[in-house]
Design an enzyme around this catalytic site. Structure first.
Site, PDB file in Angstrom:
ATOM      1  CG  HIS A  82       5.750 -80.887  70.973  1.00 57.19           C
ATOM      2  ND1 HIS A  82       6.030 -79.587  71.321  1.00 57.19           N
ATOM      3  CD2 HIS A  82       4.458 -80.902  70.551  1.00 57.19           C
ATOM      4  CE1 HIS A  82       4.950 -78.845  71.104  1.00 57.19           C
ATOM      5  NE2 HIS A  82       3.993 -79.618  70.646  1.00 57.19           N
ATOM      6  CG  ASP A 161       5.262 -72.157  63.677  1.00 57.21           C
ATOM      7  OD1 ASP A 161       4.238 -72.591  63.117  1.00 57.21           O
ATOM      8  OD2 ASP A 161       5.377 -72.083  64.914  1.00 57.21           O
ATOM      9  NE  ARG A 168      -2.216 -72.620  61.129  1.00 54.08           N
ATOM     10  CZ  ARG A 168      -1.616 -73.419  62.008  1.00 54.08           C
ATOM     11  NH1 ARG A 168      -0.347 -73.257  62.311  1.00 54.08           N
ATOM     12  NH2 ARG A 168      -2.266 -74.396  62.572  1.00 54.08           N
ATOM     13  CB  SER A 183       2.825 -75.307  63.254  1.00 54.42           C
ATOM     14  OG  SER A 183       3.003 -74.595  64.440  1.00 54.42           O
ATOM     15  CE  LYS A 187       6.063 -74.517  67.075  1.00 62.00           C
ATOM     16  NZ  LYS A 187       4.807 -73.838  67.292  1.00 62.00           N
TER      17      LYS A 187
HETATM   18  N1  URA Z   1       0.730 -75.938  68.397  1.00 59.62           N
HETATM   19  C1  URA Z   1       1.628 -75.434  67.515  1.00 59.62           C
HETATM   20  O1  URA Z   1       2.796 -75.253  67.843  1.00 59.62           O
HETATM   21  N2  URA Z   1       1.209 -75.139  66.254  1.00 59.62           N
HETATM   22  C2  URA Z   1      -0.066 -75.327  65.849  1.00 59.62           C
HETATM   23  O2  URA Z   1      -0.370 -75.048  64.703  1.00 59.62           O
HETATM   24  C3  URA Z   1      -0.981 -75.844  66.778  1.00 59.62           C
HETATM   25  C4  URA Z   1      -0.551 -76.147  68.052  1.00 59.62           C
END
Ligand code: URA
Length: 437
Positions: A82, A161, A168, A183, A187
């Site tokens: 990622h 999320d 947020r 977050s 994923k």
């Molecule tokens: N990328 C994400 O997937 N989540 C965040 O909170 C910030 C950047």
């Protein structure tokens, strides 16, 4: 259990239990907890932070809030990657075939671009015929036979999320380390990764502006990995300029292919080789130093490029496009941009270039926008290069000229110059592993 008490506990600096965190995430996903209550809790977390244990519990609760990809039919250790980058980040197109060429399974779900950031799925779709959606059985079969498949996200992965991130975004609570770390990791875990390599960027064009902040975020994610039983390594890399020279879908495919044939920009190849080495190391293929040597060789000797062609063919793409890049979507005109000042380039703001590429049609302002695959930007200079007024700094690949002026002024703004020669910046500023914490 009442959400009121959970908010009050966190407001007063308390440590939430696993049950309290699960109660919040399940209730919020189901709509039983209101946005205003979730906002209050998220702000309390923002201000008071979370322990490692709380952050790991939040990650798992969010990962389990929707579908969990079942990749148990794939043989071997599935290592995912990622990147917290976004502009000109075409690493997946090089790293995935490199890793797959060792027989290590790459079963990747990637995203589309939105706003100034590009997405791997859009880039791959600029190859004629390339399919980024397929039944799960076919996805698993491809990974088991040729060790690589990359598809767009399917199913409802980590819906908690998605909902919390949107909240947020409008409550000034994005920039909290435990919230960002959970977050991202939620994923990856929902996507079925056994092990994870994170490319955490720092610098002007990155989410984390300073090296210190990038290291803190990286550590938080590596800690989560340790606590939830997923080996995780973070590579900290510099983003004071875009990686490589190309921004734009087909242009990035072209740069990825050049790199897969051993002719890519040095900075881009370095980051790809580092990420691939870390992934292979997690998959038990040896030490990163030995692997890096072998990876450079596989870029030079055609092994990586052959794997990429195999991958394109397996997903319905027209391999002749990869062999003859003139067949990729193209632009009607190429507009050179010249330096307005003299000096050493000290910064090339990736975000501004990403917006410029989007304005030209290479990205989406909103999810439903269509993409023009042929447009984008090729940089002619990099940070630390000296330029005189009038030297070419970039080429813009253009089809629709209506936004050209806006794109040009963004590119001018993206470049800053200074009089003194610049020390060459470190590209890879650190590797964070679980056992170092
Ligand atoms: N990328 C994400 O997937 N989540 C965040 O909170 C910030 C950047």
């Amino acid at each position: 259990m009442r959400i009121f008490d959970i908010i009050a506990k966190k407001r007063d600096g308390g440590e939430l239990t696993k049950e309290e965190i699960e109660f919040f995430i399940q209730g919020y996903t189901a709509g039983a907890i209101e946005d205003y209550q979730a906002s209050a809790l998220v702000m309390a977390i923002y201000i008071n932070g979370m322990s490692k244990r709380e952050t790991a519990d939040l990650t798992l609760a969010m990962a389990h809030s929707g579908d969990m990809a079942d990749l148990s039919g794939i043989n071997g250790v599935k290592v995912d990657k990622h990147s917290t980058g976004g502009v000109g980040d075409k690493t997946t197109m090089v790293v995935a075939p490199l890793v797959a060429s060792f027989g290590v399974p790459v079963a990747k779900m990637s995203g589309r671009g939105l706003g100034h950031t590009g997405g791997t799925i859009d880039k791959l779709e600029s190859i004629r015929g390339f399919q980024t959606a397929m039944p799960i059985e076919k996805f698993i079969e491809n990974v088991n036979t040729i060790h690589i498949a990359v598809v767009g996200q399917t199913g409802d992965l980590a819906p908690a999320d998605k909902k919390l991130y949107a909240l947020r975004d409008v409550t000034a609570t994005i920039s909290s380390i435990p919230l960002i770390a959970s977050s991202i990791m939620s994923k990856k875990i929902a996507g079925g990764a056994d092990a994870i390599v994170l490319d955490v960027k720092f610098g002007d064009g990155a989410f984390m502006k300073t090296l210190e902040d990038a290291k803190t975020l990286a550590k938080a994610m590596v800690d989560i990995g340790e606590m939830v039983g997923r080996k995780t390594v973070a590579v900290i890399s510099n983003m004071n300029e875009p990686l490589g020279l190309a921004i734009g879908n087909a242009l990035e495919v072209e740069e990825a292919v050049a790199t897969l044939k051993g002719n890519g920009p040095r900075d881009f190849e370095t980051v790809c080789v580092e990420l691939a080495a870390q992934m292979l190391c997690l998959a038990g293929k040896g030490s990163t130093d030995t692997l890096k040597e072998e990876l450079h060789t596989r870029l030079q000797n055609g092994v990586a490029f052959e794997k990429f062609k195999e991958f394109v063919a397996a997903q319905g793409g027209d391999v002749s496009v990869i062999e003859n890049l003139d067949l990729l979507p193209s632009a009607e005109s190429v507009e050179p941009i010249y330096a307005k000042k003299s000096g050493y380039i000290n910064k090339i703001e990736a975000e501004k270039l990403g917006i410029a590429s989007m304005l030209l049609g290479g990205g989406r302002a909103k999810k439903t926008d269509l993409i023009d695959y042929g447009v984008g930007i090729i940089l002619n200079k990099k940070v630390a290069d000296f330029v005189n007024v009038g030297d070419k700094i970039a080429d813009l690949y253009v089809n629709d000229r209506s936004k050209l002026a806006d794109a040009v002024s963004l590119i001018d703004e993206a470049f800053s110059y200074q009089e003194e020669r610049l020390e060459e910046e470190t590209l890879i500023a650190g590797i964070i592993r679980g056992d170092e914490n």
